[in-house]
Design a protein around this motif. Structure first.
Motif, PDB file in Angstrom:
ATOM      1  N   UNK A 196       0.425   1.694  14.023  1.00  0.00           N
ATOM      2  CA  UNK A 196       1.080   2.231  12.834  1.00  0.00           C
ATOM      3  C   UNK A 196       1.455   3.685  13.095  1.00  0.00           C
ATOM      4  N   UNK A 197       2.756   3.988  13.019  1.00  0.00           N
ATOM      5  CA  UNK A 197       3.245   5.352  13.219  1.00  0.00           C
ATOM      6  C   UNK A 197       3.295   6.038  11.859  1.00  0.00           C
ATOM      7  N   UNK A 198       2.556   7.129  11.729  1.00  0.00           N
ATOM      8  CA  UNK A 198       2.442   7.847  10.457  1.00  0.00           C
ATOM      9  C   UNK A 198       3.072   9.227  10.562  1.00  0.00           C
ATOM     10  N   UNK A 199       3.822   9.577   9.551  1.00  0.00           N
ATOM     11  CA  UNK A 199       4.413  10.905   9.438  1.00  0.00           C
ATOM     12  C   UNK A 199       3.423  11.800   8.697  1.00  0.00           C
ATOM     13  N   UNK A 200       2.940  12.843   9.381  1.00  0.00           N
ATOM     14  CA  UNK A 200       1.911  13.696   8.782  1.00  0.00           C
ATOM     15  C   UNK A 200       2.391  14.413   7.532  1.00  0.00           C
ATOM     16  N   UNK A 201       3.703  14.580   7.386  1.00  0.00           N
ATOM     17  CA  UNK A 201       4.208  15.340   6.248  1.00  0.00           C
ATOM     18  C   UNK A 201       4.083  14.582   4.924  1.00  0.00           C
ATOM     19  N   UNK A 202       3.777  13.277   4.970  1.00  0.00           N
ATOM     20  CA  UNK A 202       3.682  12.516   3.714  1.00  0.00           C
ATOM     21  C   UNK A 202       2.352  12.737   3.019  1.00  0.00           C
ATOM     22  N   UNK A 203       1.386  13.355   3.696  1.00  0.00           N
ATOM     23  CA  UNK A 203       0.123  13.679   3.053  1.00  0.00           C
ATOM     24  C   UNK A 203      -0.664  12.464   2.620  1.00  0.00           C
ATOM     25  N   UNK A 204      -1.124  12.476   1.369  1.00  0.00           N
ATOM     26  CA  UNK A 204      -2.003  11.429   0.858  1.00  0.00           C
ATOM     27  C   UNK A 204      -1.359  10.050   0.843  1.00  0.00           C
ATOM     28  N   UNK A 205      -0.030   9.977   0.856  1.00  0.00           N
ATOM     29  CA  UNK A 205       0.657   8.695   0.873  1.00  0.00           C
ATOM     30  C   UNK A 205       0.327   7.900   2.135  1.00  0.00           C
ATOM     31  N   UNK A 206      -0.120   8.584   3.177  1.00  0.00           N
ATOM     32  CA  UNK A 206      -0.489   7.891   4.414  1.00  0.00           C
ATOM     33  C   UNK A 206      -1.657   6.927   4.191  1.00  0.00           C
ATOM     34  N   UNK A 232       5.307  19.856  11.408  1.00  0.00           N
ATOM     35  CA  UNK A 232       6.189  20.110  10.284  1.00  0.00           C
ATOM     36  C   UNK A 232       5.483  20.204   8.949  1.00  0.00           C
ATOM     37  N   UNK A 233       4.163  20.391   8.961  1.00  0.00           N
ATOM     38  CA  UNK A 233       3.434  20.391   7.700  1.00  0.00           C
ATOM     39  C   UNK A 233       2.262  21.352   7.740  1.00  0.00           C
ATOM     40  N   UNK A 234       1.851  21.805   6.571  1.00  0.00           N
ATOM     41  CA  UNK A 234       0.633  22.605   6.445  1.00  0.00           C
ATOM     42  C   UNK A 234      -0.515  21.742   5.940  1.00  0.00           C
ATOM     43  N   UNK A 235      -0.302  20.410   5.991  1.00  0.00           N
ATOM     44  CA  UNK A 235      -1.290  19.462   5.469  1.00  0.00           C
ATOM     45  C   UNK A 235      -1.731  18.500   6.566  1.00  0.00           C
ATOM     46  N   UNK A 236      -1.891  19.012   7.779  1.00  0.00           N
ATOM     47  CA  UNK A 236      -2.271  18.171   8.913  1.00  0.00           C
ATOM     48  C   UNK A 236      -3.670  17.604   8.814  1.00  0.00           C
ATOM     49  N   UNK A 237      -4.427  18.054   7.825  1.00  0.00           N
ATOM     50  CA  UNK A 237      -5.773  17.532   7.659  1.00  0.00           C
ATOM     51  C   UNK A 237      -5.818  16.075   7.240  1.00  0.00           C
ATOM     52  N   UNK A 238      -4.651  15.463   6.930  1.00  0.00           N
ATOM     53  CA  UNK A 238      -4.630  14.063   6.525  1.00  0.00           C
ATOM     54  C   UNK A 238      -5.216  13.168   7.608  1.00  0.00           C
ATOM     55  N   UNK A 239      -5.094  13.589   8.845  1.00  0.00           N
ATOM     56  CA  UNK A 239      -5.667  12.797   9.935  1.00  0.00           C
ATOM     57  C   UNK A 239      -7.186  12.705   9.790  1.00  0.00           C
ATOM     58  N   UNK A 240      -7.811  13.762   9.319  1.00  0.00           N
ATOM     59  CA  UNK A 240      -9.256  13.766   9.100  1.00  0.00           C
ATOM     60  C   UNK A 240      -9.609  12.820   7.957  1.00  0.00           C
ATOM     61  N   UNK A 241      -8.821  12.857   6.900  1.00  0.00           N
ATOM     62  CA  UNK A 241      -9.064  11.964   5.768  1.00  0.00           C
ATOM     63  C   UNK A 241      -8.919  10.501   6.169  1.00  0.00           C
ATOM     64  N   UNK A 242      -7.935  10.186   6.995  1.00  0.00           N
ATOM     65  CA  UNK A 242      -7.745   8.812   7.465  1.00  0.00           C
ATOM     66  C   UNK A 242      -8.923   8.349   8.314  1.00  0.00           C
ATOM     67  N   UNK A 243      -9.368   9.234   9.190  1.00  0.00           N
ATOM     68  CA  UNK A 243     -10.500   8.880  10.049  1.00  0.00           C
ATOM     69  C   UNK A 243     -11.756   8.626   9.223  1.00  0.00           C
TER      70      UNK A 243
END
Length: 397
Positions: free
Chosen positions: A315-325, A348-359
């Motif tokens: 699954x290819x995720x765009x980090x800029x979508x934030x919580x929608x991921x 392209x985002x200041x919300x790169x922490x979404x990767x941590x939330x996904x993990x």
């Protein structure tokens, strides 16, 4: 006879009836009149229009330049090796990663410095810390975990922002370490089938091209299936990647059946003994039932030929979508059996922490992350590097 006698007047005087002083006597004698000057010739009409008269003697017509004399032959010069400019030094992955995550790290580190500079730690301080962590999309659970780690044994004490950043990096690394897993290609499966899925604009086709380049650099044979049959541009883009990387491409007409094309590609890859088959799919929103059913059909059809395929569903995720991921992972996991993640556009985002939330929520392997457009900007995911880059710390020793 006097000098004023009309019989002795000059020619012009007699002609025009004008009196003129008698000329001075000449050597011929006083009684001999000097010869009259002839009037100037009147030019012919054609001569009045000639260029010489129009331009005058001071502006002659331009003349064609004379041909230059041939230069003498140059003396023989001994051959010299061509000078090749030194190529620009290649940026290290660490540098590309930190530059790509600079927006995220800047937002976090600036917030931490503002909170903890000249301020004793109390409950209000920790709440402020949680707020900036949530804004960076690390998630509620992760934000609470980090705030708790910062507060342990430090209440009513001055705490240096650098210490908070170190705690942040440590906690993020602890969460990410279990999911930082490389994508392993099983050589016993030929072809090793990788199905690429994701929403519109997530970067699937570009990621396929980058993965193709990596596999080809490892000496593997690669085939690409242009399964995004909705967009002619996606088909052409995949063909370009095939030419660049030396991978064969299976494609059809725009609007062709995607599952049929995937089946055809798998047939050809098996016949050719190809190592890796990368199947592109059309981008689709996770809440569109019809499109998600079509994706499920692609999986069913290729399993008719190989019950174990796809061997990986990324699954290819765009980090800029934030919580929608988070909702994207849930939907695609149910439909395509997602086995791993690729996170793109972290630059392209200041919300790169979404990767941590996904993990923290799903625990799915994160195989690659992308921080730019070039082939080198997609690299295997490393938990420590990512954690330190997010926290604004230097490279780990």
């Amino acid at each position: 006879m006097s000098e004023t006698d009309p019989k002795k007047r000059g020619f012009f005087s007699r002609l025009f009836g004008i009196e003129a002083d008698a000329p001075a006597p000449t050597e011929a004698g006083p009684d001999v009149a000097p010869a009259a000057e002839a009037p100037p010739p009147v030019p012919e009409p054609d001569a009045l229009l000639s260029p010489d008269l129009m331009l005058g003697e001071s502006a002659p017509l331009p003349l064609a330049p004379a041909a230059p004399e041939p230069a003498p032959p140059a003396p023989p010069v001994p051959p010299v090796a061509p000078v090749v400019a030194d190529p620009q030094p290649k940026r290290s992955w660490w540098r590309r990663l930190t530059e790509g995550l600079s927006r995220t790290s800047s937002a976090l580190t600036t917030g931490i410095s503002d909170i903890f500079s000249k301020r004793r730690l109390d409950s209000a301080t920790l709440e402020d810390l949680e707020d900036i962590l949530i804004q960076a999309d690390l998630g509620l659970a992760t934000a609470a975990r980090i705030a708790k780690a910062v507060g342990e044994g430090r209440y009513d004490k001055q705490i240096d922002p650098a210490e908070v950043k170190a705690i942040l990096a440590s906690e993020v690394e602890t969460i990410l370490a279990p999911v930082a897993q490389p994508l392993v290609i099983d050589a016993t499966k030929k072809p090793f089938v990788i199905l690429m899925v994701g929403v519109n604009g997530s970067g699937k086709t570009t990621t396929i091209g980058k993965l193709s380049a990596k596999f080809r650099a490892e000496g593997k044979t690669v085939m690409l299936a242009a399964g995004d049959t909705f967009r002619a541009a996606a088909i052409e883009q995949l063909k370009v990647w095939g030419e660049r990387t030396g991978a064969s491409v299976v494609s059809g007409q725009q609007g062709a059946d995607a599952s049929g094309l995937a089946f055809e590609a798998l047939q050809k890859a098996k016949a050719a003994g190809t190592d890796v088959l990368l199947i592109d799919t059309a981008g689709r929103l996770q809440n569109k039932t019809g499109l998600m059913d079509e994706l499920a059909k692609v999986v069913r059809v290729i399993r008719k030929m190989d019950p174990d395929a796809p061997h990986a569903a990324l699954l290819v995720l765009d980090a800029t979508v934030g919580q929608n991921a988070l909702s994207q992972v849930e939907a695609f996991q149910q439909t395509a059996g997602v086995t791993g993640l690729v996170m793109t556009k972290l630059d392209g985002t200041a919300r790169g922490g979404i990767l941590v939330a996904l993990a923290a929520k799903f625990g799915l392997p994160v195989h690659f992350i992308g921080v730019g457009e070039s082939v080198d900007d997609l690299e295997p995911f490393e938990a420590r590097d990512f954690a330190r880059a997010v926290a604004g710390l230097g490279e780990a020793n």
